[in-house]
Scaffold this motif. Structure first.
Motif, PDB file in Angstrom:
ATOM      1  N   ASP A 241       0.821  -1.208   0.000  1.00  0.00           N
ATOM      2  CA  ASP A 241       0.000   0.000   0.000  1.00  0.00           C
ATOM      3  C   ASP A 241       0.856   1.258   0.000  1.00  0.00           C
ATOM      4  N   HIS A 242       2.140   1.110   0.279  1.00  0.00           N
ATOM      5  CA  HIS A 242       3.044   2.258   0.298  1.00  0.00           C
ATOM      6  C   HIS A 242       3.813   2.415  -1.008  1.00  0.00           C
ATOM      7  N   VAL A 243       3.374   1.691  -2.016  1.00  0.00           N
ATOM      8  CA  VAL A 243       3.982   1.836  -3.339  1.00  0.00           C
ATOM      9  C   VAL A 243       3.616   3.189  -3.940  1.00  0.00           C
ATOM     10  N   ARG A 244       4.586   3.831  -4.564  1.00  0.00           N
ATOM     11  CA  ARG A 244       4.357   5.086  -5.271  1.00  0.00           C
ATOM     12  C   ARG A 244       4.372   4.835  -6.776  1.00  0.00           C
ATOM     13  N   MET A 245       3.836   5.790  -7.502  1.00  0.00           N
ATOM     14  CA  MET A 245       3.764   5.638  -8.949  1.00  0.00           C
ATOM     15  C   MET A 245       5.147   5.424  -9.552  1.00  0.00           C
ATOM     16  N   GLY A 246       6.144   6.150  -9.037  1.00  0.00           N
ATOM     17  CA  GLY A 246       7.504   5.978  -9.545  1.00  0.00           C
ATOM     18  C   GLY A 246       8.034   4.581  -9.290  1.00  0.00           C
ATOM     19  N   ASP A 247       7.660   3.991  -8.134  1.00  0.00           N
ATOM     20  CA  ASP A 247       8.076   2.623  -7.821  1.00  0.00           C
ATOM     21  C   ASP A 247       7.512   1.641  -8.840  1.00  0.00           C
ATOM     22  N   VAL A 248       6.245   1.848  -9.182  1.00  0.00           N
ATOM     23  CA  VAL A 248       5.580   0.947 -10.125  1.00  0.00           C
ATOM     24  C   VAL A 248       6.232   1.035 -11.498  1.00  0.00           C
ATOM     25  N   ILE A 249       6.495   2.254 -11.949  1.00  0.00           N
ATOM     26  CA  ILE A 249       7.100   2.435 -13.276  1.00  0.00           C
ATOM     27  C   ILE A 249       8.504   1.832 -13.296  1.00  0.00           C
ATOM     28  N   ARG A 250       9.262   2.050 -12.228  1.00  0.00           N
ATOM     29  CA  ARG A 250      10.614   1.498 -12.155  1.00  0.00           C
ATOM     30  C   ARG A 250      10.570  -0.034 -12.145  1.00  0.00           C
ATOM     31  N   ALA A 251       9.648  -0.601 -11.373  1.00  0.00           N
ATOM     32  CA  ALA A 251       9.523  -2.061 -11.306  1.00  0.00           C
ATOM     33  C   ALA A 251       9.129  -2.642 -12.658  1.00  0.00           C
ATOM     34  N   TYR A 303      11.138  -4.149  -2.451  1.00  0.00           N
ATOM     35  CA  TYR A 303      12.482  -3.591  -2.270  1.00  0.00           C
ATOM     36  C   TYR A 303      12.437  -2.073  -2.160  1.00  0.00           C
ATOM     37  N   GLN A 304      11.742  -1.427  -3.073  1.00  0.00           N
ATOM     38  CA  GLN A 304      11.733   0.032  -3.092  1.00  0.00           C
ATOM     39  C   GLN A 304      11.026   0.619  -1.875  1.00  0.00           C
ATOM     40  N   VAL A 305       9.914   0.018  -1.461  1.00  0.00           N
ATOM     41  CA  VAL A 305       9.182   0.525  -0.290  1.00  0.00           C
ATOM     42  C   VAL A 305      10.024   0.362   0.969  1.00  0.00           C
ATOM     43  N   LEU A 306      10.584  -0.830   1.179  1.00  0.00           N
ATOM     44  CA  LEU A 306      11.358  -1.061   2.398  1.00  0.00           C
ATOM     45  C   LEU A 306      12.651  -0.258   2.408  1.00  0.00           C
ATOM     46  N   ASP A 311      15.897   3.853   4.819  1.00  0.00           N
ATOM     47  CA  ASP A 311      16.683   5.091   4.713  1.00  0.00           C
ATOM     48  C   ASP A 311      16.204   6.137   5.714  1.00  0.00           C
ATOM     49  N   LYS A 312      14.918   6.089   6.046  1.00  0.00           N
ATOM     50  CA  LYS A 312      14.366   7.014   7.038  1.00  0.00           C
ATOM     51  C   LYS A 312      14.519   6.495   8.463  1.00  0.00           C
ATOM     52  N   LYS A 313      15.169   5.331   8.604  1.00  0.00           N
ATOM     53  CA  LYS A 313      15.426   4.706   9.910  1.00  0.00           C
ATOM     54  C   LYS A 313      14.119   4.451  10.674  1.00  0.00           C
ATOM     55  N   GLN A 314      13.105   3.957   9.945  1.00  0.00           N
ATOM     56  CA  GLN A 314      11.819   3.636  10.570  1.00  0.00           C
ATOM     57  C   GLN A 314      11.896   2.369  11.411  1.00  0.00           C
ATOM     58  N   PHE A 315      12.919   1.541  11.183  1.00  0.00           N
ATOM     59  CA  PHE A 315      13.067   0.290  11.941  1.00  0.00           C
ATOM     60  C   PHE A 315      14.543  -0.046  12.025  1.00  0.00           C
ATOM     61  N   ASP A 316      14.887  -0.910  12.972  1.00  0.00           N
ATOM     62  CA  ASP A 316      16.264  -1.390  13.058  1.00  0.00           C
ATOM     63  C   ASP A 316      16.349  -2.912  12.986  1.00  0.00           C
ATOM     64  N   THR A 317      15.171  -3.571  12.976  1.00  0.00           N
ATOM     65  CA  THR A 317      15.141  -5.038  12.924  1.00  0.00           C
ATOM     66  C   THR A 317      13.988  -5.505  12.029  1.00  0.00           C
ATOM     67  N   ARG A 329      14.810 -11.970  -0.630  1.00  0.00           N
ATOM     68  CA  ARG A 329      16.028 -11.346  -1.157  1.00  0.00           C
ATOM     69  C   ARG A 329      15.824  -9.863  -1.369  1.00  0.00           C
ATOM     70  N   ALA A 330      14.599  -9.481  -1.773  1.00  0.00           N
ATOM     71  CA  ALA A 330      14.288  -8.059  -1.921  1.00  0.00           C
ATOM     72  C   ALA A 330      14.397  -7.349  -0.579  1.00  0.00           C
ATOM     73  N   VAL A 331      13.904  -7.986   0.477  1.00  0.00           N
ATOM     74  CA  VAL A 331      13.992  -7.417   1.826  1.00  0.00           C
ATOM     75  C   VAL A 331      15.451  -7.246   2.229  1.00  0.00           C
ATOM     76  N   LEU A 332      16.267  -8.274   2.006  1.00  0.00           N
ATOM     77  CA  LEU A 332      17.669  -8.225   2.416  1.00  0.00           C
ATOM     78  C   LEU A 332      18.446  -7.159   1.641  1.00  0.00           C
ATOM     79  N   ASN A 333      18.142  -7.015   0.349  1.00  0.00           N
ATOM     80  CA  ASN A 333      18.818  -5.990  -0.443  1.00  0.00           C
ATOM     81  C   ASN A 333      18.403  -4.593  -0.017  1.00  0.00           C
ATOM     82  N   ALA A 334      17.176  -4.448   0.452  1.00  0.00           N
ATOM     83  CA  ALA A 334      16.687  -3.128   0.865  1.00  0.00           C
ATOM     84  C   ALA A 334      17.186  -2.748   2.251  1.00  0.00           C
ATOM     85  N   CYS A 335      17.424  -3.734   3.104  1.00  0.00           N
ATOM     86  CA  CYS A 335      17.733  -3.476   4.520  1.00  0.00           C
ATOM     87  C   CYS A 335      19.166  -3.876   4.833  1.00  0.00           C
TER      88      CYS A 335
END
Length: 580
Positions: A241-251, A303-306, A311-317, A329-335
């Protein structure tokens, strides 16, 4: 050597023969070739050879980072994985292995084998001669098959892309907890608590800092509606639900680039060497046959959402179910560091899940460490999978809750609770009933299918077994209700058989493998009264019926001790320490 492809056993003649779909009634016939047995004896070594070849394939996609987001990067020979595509390849290799061990035969017959078996036989050995009245291996036939995959790919691609576009306009809710627990929802019929509990039931309930944990669902892209998180679960979100239009186009463009790279590789894939024989066609056929699995839209957007949240440091774990899926793998590459990533193994694993091995380079990213259900995982992950020493921590599971033995003397006409994980198992079980009349006398079977897939997946197999065997019926209640109705539990690949022991029942493992052997017991089957054939199973039931209450309780006690190494009680102290 000449290989004859025939449709029925009657056409096989008097010489050596093998059957593609396992049938128990043919096993004892003269000249029967036990292909399944050959594959199971050699599967670990042959799968390691396949993994080495897969490593070369992965290396050729080094410029395509989304390769690791795709299903192709997860080498998995289990029935819900790539077994259907691997079976004709390994079947052909086993035929040649048998011919090597049994020289002197000029002709063998293969019953109901697909065209791919003949193709791989000639690919392995050009001297093999094929005679067939059931199929013609022509380019038009294969082109039709490939175009079918193309159509499926494009339909799914457009459907998922449209779903992402609609999600990019939805109102967003942000959560601020430092620890996120990710999970998938497989069906729109599941509530989010049900989807979460499938992986993490009770795991975080007793934590002192429970309020610092948020649950995030990675939903499927084809669901029409969503169930909101109940308030008692605290703040949560749907990741997509946190996908942005730019994320969709890039994906979208990433997926299109990956599509053409995959198409090129399918035309000129590397050779695949298995036990000294080489196939030039395997990777081409494998990639084309599974082309509809090349969509990585969801994974690229995850990947893009996480990454944006990280980057905003919303989580540490981040905690997620460890199964080596593309979205992981998308999660690991993003975090990346300093975010900790913890893979929790919610279910027993098997050597068919080859992608879990860490000794393959280039390898996908791995989590910081692993949480597992019991001690049996520690040796298995560290020794077989090559995980770093000390990286596997026992967290336990709600399935490890202790119960008293509820096993009483078996009824004169016992009811058996059959737990299934794949339709193949039901087909093999039907062949057992056909081959062993004793199983059809004075015994009834309540069959429970794997609940995380649509019921229609099992529909044809249920029709095929219930028509000739009225003593077989499908379970329509919950798991506990089925246990209460039955005298004994049988299972093949599902861990529900082990969970039944912790709920007080004796469980019996049945080798209902259509091809590769698989079980949730880390291949240690003695305590689970394993039955390799229908005849052994019939005798096992007779033995259990002859035992008294104390003898049955002793069998259950031994099984409970064994299962306790796989499903340990939840260790809240260790979990709290790891999440600090």
């Amino acid at each position: 050597m000449r290989v004859c492809f025939v449709a029925t056993p009657a056409q096989a003649g008097a010489g050596p023969f093998a059957v593609y779909g396992y049938r128990e009634d043919l096993v004892g016939r003269p000249h029967y070739i036990d292909i399944r047995g050959i594959v199971q004896r050699h599967s670990k070594a042959w799968l390691d050879d396949l993994a080495q070849s897969h490593k070369s394939l992965s290396a050729s996609f080094s410029s395509q980072s989304v390769w690791w987001f795709s299903a192709f990067s997860r080498l998995d020979a289990r029935p819900w994985g790539f077994e259907p595509g691997l079976k004709p390849f390994f079947f052909a290799r086993a035929i040649l292995q048998w011919a090597k061990e049994n020289p002197g035969y000029n002709q063998i017959s293969l019953i109901a084998a697909p065209a791919e078996v003949g193709m791989y036989l000639r690919d392995f050995d050009p001297l093999v001669r094929i005679k067939s009245t059931t199929w013609v291996d022509t380019w038009p036939r294969r082109c039709i098959k490939w175009w079918r995959q193309e159509i499926i790919f494009n339909v799914k691609f457009v459907e998922q892309l449209w779903c992402l576009f609609t999600k990019s306009f939805r109102p967003k809710k942000v959560m601020l907890q430092r620890c996120w627990v990710l999970f998938e929802r497989f069906s729109p019929d599941q509530s989010l608590p049900q989807a979460r509990d499938y992986f993490f039931q009770g795991l975080f309930d007793g934590l002192a800092h429970r309020g610092q944990i948020s649950f995030a669902c990675i939903d499927q892209l084809v669901f029409k509606g969503q169930n909101p998180l109940p308030e008692k679960d605290g703040q949560g979100l749907y990741v997509l639900d946190h996908v942005r239009m730019g994320d969709v186009i890039r994906a979208k463009w990433q997926n299109i680039g990956f599509y053409f790279a995959l198409l090129q590789k399918a035309m000129r894939g590397p050779a695949c060497d298995i036990a000294g024989l080489s196939s030039k066609k395997f990777w081409r056929e494998f990639l084309f046959a599974n082309f509809s699995k090349a969509i990585v839209l969801k994974e690229a957007c995850v990947y893009q959402v996480l990454k944006r949240f990280a980057d905003k440091k919303q989580f540490d774990t981040i905690v997620y179910p460890y199964e080596e899926k593309g979205y992981e793998r998308a999660v690991l590459n993003a975090c990346s560091h300093p975010v900790r990533t913890i893979g929790y193994a919610p279910h027993p694993q098997h050597h068919l899940a080859v992608g879990m091995k860490d000794d393959l380079k280039p390898a996908a990213l791995r989590p910081s460490f692993y949480g597992v259900c019991g001690k049996a995982y520690v040796d298995y992950f560290e020794q077989w999978a090559g995980k770093p020493k000390g990286s596997v921590h026992v967290w336990g599971t709600a399935k490890g809750a202790q119960a008293k033995c509820s096993q009483k003397i078996l009824a004169a006409e016992p009811q058996v609770f059959v737990l299934l994980s794949h339709p193949n198992e039901l087909n093999v079980f039907a062949s057992w009933l056909h081959a062993e009349p004793k199983l059809c006398r004075g015994v009834s079977f309540l069959v429970r299918r794997y609940q995380s897939v649509p019921a229609k997946t099992f529909q044809e197999s249920f029709k095929a077994i219930m028509a000739p065997f009225p003593q077989v019926r499908e379970a329509d209640g919950d798991f506990s209700g089925g246990l209460q109705q039955c005298d004994v539990v049988v299972f093949n690949a599902t861990s529900a058989g082990l969970a039944a022991v912790h709920q007080g029942k004796i469980a019996v493992h049945l080798a209902l493998d259509d091809f590769f052997a698989i079980n949730p017991c880390f291949d240690r089957l003695d305590a689970m009264l394993s039955c390799a054939t229908a005849k052994i199973f019939a005798q096992r039931l007779e033995d259990l019926k002859s035992k008294g209450t104390q003898e049955l309780e002793e069998i259950w006690r031994q099984q409970k001790e064994f299962v306790g190494g796989i499903f340990a009680p939840i260790d809240t102290k260790t979990i709290e320490q790891d999440l600090k």
